[in-house]
Motif scaffolding. Structure first.
Motif, PDB file in Angstrom:
ATOM      1  N   LEU A   1      20.274 -48.967 -54.405  1.00  0.00           N
ATOM      2  CA  LEU A   1      20.438 -48.738 -52.966  1.00  0.00           C
ATOM      3  C   LEU A   1      21.254 -47.681 -52.880  1.00  0.00           C
ATOM      4  CD1 LEU A   1      17.961 -51.176 -53.218  1.00  0.00           C
ATOM      5  CD2 LEU A   1      18.536 -51.874 -50.738  1.00  0.00           C
ATOM      6  N   GLY A   2      22.162 -47.441 -53.357  1.00  0.00           N
ATOM      7  CA  GLY A   2      23.311 -46.661 -52.541  1.00  0.00           C
ATOM      8  C   GLY A   2      24.041 -46.894 -54.158  1.00  0.00           C
ATOM      9  N   TRP A   3      25.841 -46.923 -53.791  1.00  0.00           N
ATOM     10  CA  TRP A   3      26.787 -47.248 -54.640  1.00  0.00           C
ATOM     11  C   TRP A   3      27.965 -47.590 -53.397  1.00  0.00           C
ATOM     12  CZ3 TRP A   3      25.132 -42.388 -53.517  1.00  0.00           C
ATOM     13  CH2 TRP A   3      26.033 -41.825 -52.948  1.00  0.00           C
TER      14      TRP A   3
ATOM     15  N   ASN B   1      32.355 -50.256 -48.609  1.00  0.00           N
ATOM     16  CA  ASN B   1      30.688 -50.943 -48.463  1.00  0.00           C
ATOM     17  C   ASN B   1      29.575 -49.745 -49.260  1.00  0.00           C
ATOM     18  OD1 ASN B   1      31.092 -51.814 -45.203  1.00  0.00           O
ATOM     19  ND2 ASN B   1      32.883 -49.869 -45.583  1.00  0.00           N
ATOM     20  N   LEU B   2      29.204 -49.829 -49.109  1.00  0.00           N
ATOM     21  CA  LEU B   2      27.355 -49.594 -49.517  1.00  0.00           C
ATOM     22  C   LEU B   2      26.572 -47.807 -48.768  1.00  0.00           C
ATOM     23  CD1 LEU B   2      25.081 -50.122 -51.857  1.00  0.00           C
ATOM     24  CD2 LEU B   2      23.868 -50.084 -50.024  1.00  0.00           C
ATOM     25  N   LEU B   3      27.117 -46.953 -50.290  1.00  0.00           N
ATOM     26  CA  LEU B   3      26.555 -45.791 -49.469  1.00  0.00           C
ATOM     27  C   LEU B   3      25.149 -45.278 -49.765  1.00  0.00           C
ATOM     28  CD1 LEU B   3      30.192 -43.541 -49.510  1.00  0.00           C
ATOM     29  CD2 LEU B   3      29.390 -44.905 -47.412  1.00  0.00           C
ATOM     30  N   SER B   4      24.860 -44.858 -49.088  1.00  0.00           N
ATOM     31  CA  SER B   4      23.255 -43.870 -49.496  1.00  0.00           C
ATOM     32  C   SER B   4      22.969 -42.810 -49.141  1.00  0.00           C
ATOM     33  CB  SER B   4      22.198 -45.103 -48.843  1.00  0.00           C
ATOM     34  OG  SER B   4      20.787 -44.079 -48.273  1.00  0.00           O
ATOM     35  N   ARG B   5      22.307 -41.944 -50.331  1.00  0.00           N
ATOM     36  CA  ARG B   5      21.903 -40.787 -50.268  1.00  0.00           C
ATOM     37  C   ARG B   5      20.766 -40.367 -49.258  1.00  0.00           C
ATOM     38  NH1 ARG B   5      23.980 -37.805 -54.599  1.00  0.00           N
ATOM     39  NH2 ARG B   5      24.392 -38.582 -56.268  1.00  0.00           N
ATOM     40  N   ASP B   6      19.775 -40.820 -48.601  1.00  0.00           N
ATOM     41  CA  ASP B   6      19.281 -41.142 -47.347  1.00  0.00           C
ATOM     42  C   ASP B   6      19.758 -41.013 -45.866  1.00  0.00           C
ATOM     43  OD1 ASP B   6      17.351 -39.912 -49.461  1.00  0.00           O
ATOM     44  OD2 ASP B   6      17.442 -42.123 -50.293  1.00  0.00           O
ATOM     45  N   PHE B   7      20.704 -42.837 -46.434  1.00  0.00           N
ATOM     46  CA  PHE B   7      21.183 -43.628 -45.317  1.00  0.00           C
ATOM     47  C   PHE B   7      22.499 -43.106 -44.583  1.00  0.00           C
ATOM     48  CE2 PHE B   7      16.977 -44.865 -46.671  1.00  0.00           C
ATOM     49  CZ  PHE B   7      16.341 -44.455 -45.497  1.00  0.00           C
ATOM     50  N   GLY B   8      23.050 -42.638 -45.420  1.00  0.00           N
ATOM     51  CA  GLY B   8      24.653 -42.992 -45.411  1.00  0.00           C
ATOM     52  C   GLY B   8      25.017 -43.692 -44.918  1.00  0.00           C
ATOM     53  N   SER B   9      26.248 -44.535 -44.537  1.00  0.00           N
ATOM     54  CA  SER B   9      26.800 -45.770 -44.120  1.00  0.00           C
ATOM     55  C   SER B   9      25.694 -46.759 -44.054  1.00  0.00           C
ATOM     56  CB  SER B   9      28.284 -45.933 -43.245  1.00  0.00           C
ATOM     57  OG  SER B   9      29.152 -44.429 -43.699  1.00  0.00           O
ATOM     58  N   TRP B  10      24.699 -46.496 -43.347  1.00  0.00           N
ATOM     59  CA  TRP B  10      24.246 -47.560 -41.807  1.00  0.00           C
ATOM     60  C   TRP B  10      23.011 -48.438 -42.895  1.00  0.00           C
ATOM     61  CZ3 TRP B  10      27.575 -46.973 -39.484  1.00  0.00           C
ATOM     62  CH2 TRP B  10      28.929 -45.589 -38.600  1.00  0.00           C
ATOM     63  N   LEU B  11      22.913 -49.496 -43.254  1.00  0.00           N
ATOM     64  CA  LEU B  11      21.502 -50.029 -43.948  1.00  0.00           C
ATOM     65  C   LEU B  11      22.898 -51.023 -44.042  1.00  0.00           C
ATOM     66  CD1 LEU B  11      20.657 -48.377 -47.277  1.00  0.00           C
ATOM     67  CD2 LEU B  11      19.245 -48.447 -45.277  1.00  0.00           C
ATOM     68  N   PHE B  12      21.522 -52.263 -43.575  1.00  0.00           N
ATOM     69  CA  PHE B  12      21.952 -53.902 -43.537  1.00  0.00           C
ATOM     70  C   PHE B  12      20.973 -54.627 -44.905  1.00  0.00           C
ATOM     71  CE2 PHE B  12      21.587 -53.930 -38.514  1.00  0.00           C
ATOM     72  CZ  PHE B  12      22.567 -53.860 -38.385  1.00  0.00           C
ATOM     73  N   LEU B  13      21.900 -54.786 -45.710  1.00  0.00           N
ATOM     74  CA  LEU B  13      21.170 -55.378 -46.438  1.00  0.00           C
ATOM     75  C   LEU B  13      20.573 -56.909 -46.758  1.00  0.00           C
ATOM     76  CD1 LEU B  13      23.874 -54.023 -48.834  1.00  0.00           C
ATOM     77  CD2 LEU B  13      21.572 -53.250 -48.404  1.00  0.00           C
ATOM     78  N   GLY B  14      19.531 -57.043 -47.187  1.00  0.00           N
ATOM     79  CA  GLY B  14      18.915 -58.924 -47.664  1.00  0.00           C
ATOM     80  C   GLY B  14      17.976 -58.541 -48.897  1.00  0.00           C
TER      81      GLY B  14
END
Length: 388
Positions: free
Chosen positions: A157-159, A165-178
């Protein structure tokens, strides 16, 4: 609490079908990872606790044995399905950090409580897994002893960035995780290859220097910890550094260059309520318990409670430099809550002239029965403004 669902006669899981189900529920990212993720995340957790960087979050210590590895929490787990829900903001989260008459609430808390939103979606997917494939599943959303970010990174999902915090190529910093733990053996996805390179913007912007080193966080200095997690009085030397942030802090998230790929949240419940974007500090300071609960109904802020929230509001008021705020500060000098009275005395000391401060001191200090409040009265005398 985790949701447990089980059934007999398990069959192989169709990953493509699960991705389709996740998208139908509104999830923006999904990945699969083995429940056996190795001991490195657990080692980092142990180091974090050993250094005392968890502050007074005793629940981290109490649940560390179960948190360090998915199979320590549930030995039967074979795979973990990680899901991400985008909560990208419509406006720059840093837009109001210099507006000293207003408070700043973290983006994640400006909409509906994500625990409720994410959990309902996860439960529907989990029930579908049991219905279609059998086996056992458990659903977790943040509050359980699960290290979601290392799992999400291994699931593709990212790194984890330098701000942890988790970073995403598609959503930057803004992912809630479940996540959904399952007894099914599911072929893992490949971890995402991501890098922060030489960038240190997230570390440099932190108002309280909460990052001892890249990829390490000292929660005791983090504004999110200070304004949300700790139930204690906020240390005097930290108060001026908080500025007008009254619930959490997005600085390290918002400044990240990867946010150029971020998108506004699709889930309408997660979008900001207008009244929670830069609310008036003066109005917030007048909230009684009923008004506080009404304003923050459905918001994560409600869990904080009126007393600690007003503690944060008063610190922001003390940092504002606006003498007009004395009108809302002075009634709180006699509030029933000691945590509010300490913050009110401090705010008074930041804003009032020595004469005005002395007038309130002479009337109230002799009546005060709480040791922490009495101490604050004497420490704030003289309009001190300490810096870390």
């Amino acid at each position: 609490m985790p949701i447990s669902i089980s059934s007999s006669f398990p069959v192989s899981v169709d990953k493509a079908a699960l991705r389709t189900a996740a998208r139908a529920e509104g999830f923006d990212a999904i990945g699969f990872v083995s429940a056996d993720i190795g001991d490195i995340p657990g080692k980092h957790l142990k180091e974090f606790i050993s250094a005392g960087r968890h502050g007074d979050m005793d629940w981290i210590v109490e649940k560390a044995a179960r948190r360090h590895h998915p199979q320590a929490l549930w030995p039967e787990a074979k795979s973990v399905i990680m899901l991400g829900l985008n909560y990208g903001p419509e406006i720059d989260p840093l837009a109001y950090t210099e507006e000293s008459e207003h408070g700043v609430i973290s983006v994640y808390a400006q909409g509906r409580d994500y625990h409720d939103v994410v959990k309902k979606k996860l439960k529907r997917i989990a029930r579908g897994i049991v219905r279609d494939y059998g086996g056992d599943v458990k659903v977790f959303v943040d509050t359980a002893p699960v290290m979601e970010k290392p799992l999400a990174a291994k699931a593709g999902l990212g790194w984890q960035g330098k701000h942890t915090n988790l970073l995403s190529r598609d959503f930057g910093s803004w992912l809630f995780l479940g996540c959904i733990f399952t007894t099914h053996e599911i072929t893992p996805d490949l971890a995402t290859e991501g890098s922060c390179g030489s960038c240190t913007e997230c570390l440099d912007i932190c108002p309280t220097n909460a990052f001892p080193e890249p990829y390490q966080l000292d929660a005791r200095r983090c504004i999110s910890y200070l304004t949300i997690e700790t139930k204690a009085h906020i240390d005097r030397h930290m108060r001026p550094l908080i500025g007008n942030r009254i619930y959490g802090c997005d600085d390290c998230l918002a400044v990240c260059p990867w946010n150029k790929y971020a998108k506004t949240a699709r889930e309408l419940k997660l979008r900001a309520r207008s009244e929670l974007i830069a609310p008036s500090l003066a109005e917030l300071a007048t909230l009684d318990d009923a008004a506080f609960r009404a304003l923050f109904s459905g918001s994560p802020v409600k869990r904080l409670g009126r007393n600690r929230f007003l503690r944060n509001v008063l610190i922001a008021i003390g940092n504002s430099g606006h003498l007009a705020f004395l009108e809302v500060v002075t009634p709180l000098l006699s509030d029933r809550s000691a945590i509010i009275r300490v913050a009110a005395v401090w705010a008074l000391g930041q804003l009032a002239t020595p004469e005005i401060y002395g007038q309130h001191f002479d009337i109230l200090v002799g009546q005060e029965t709480d040791d922490a409040v009495r101490t604050e009265w004497f420490l704030s005398k003289g309009n001190e403004n300490e810096q870390a």
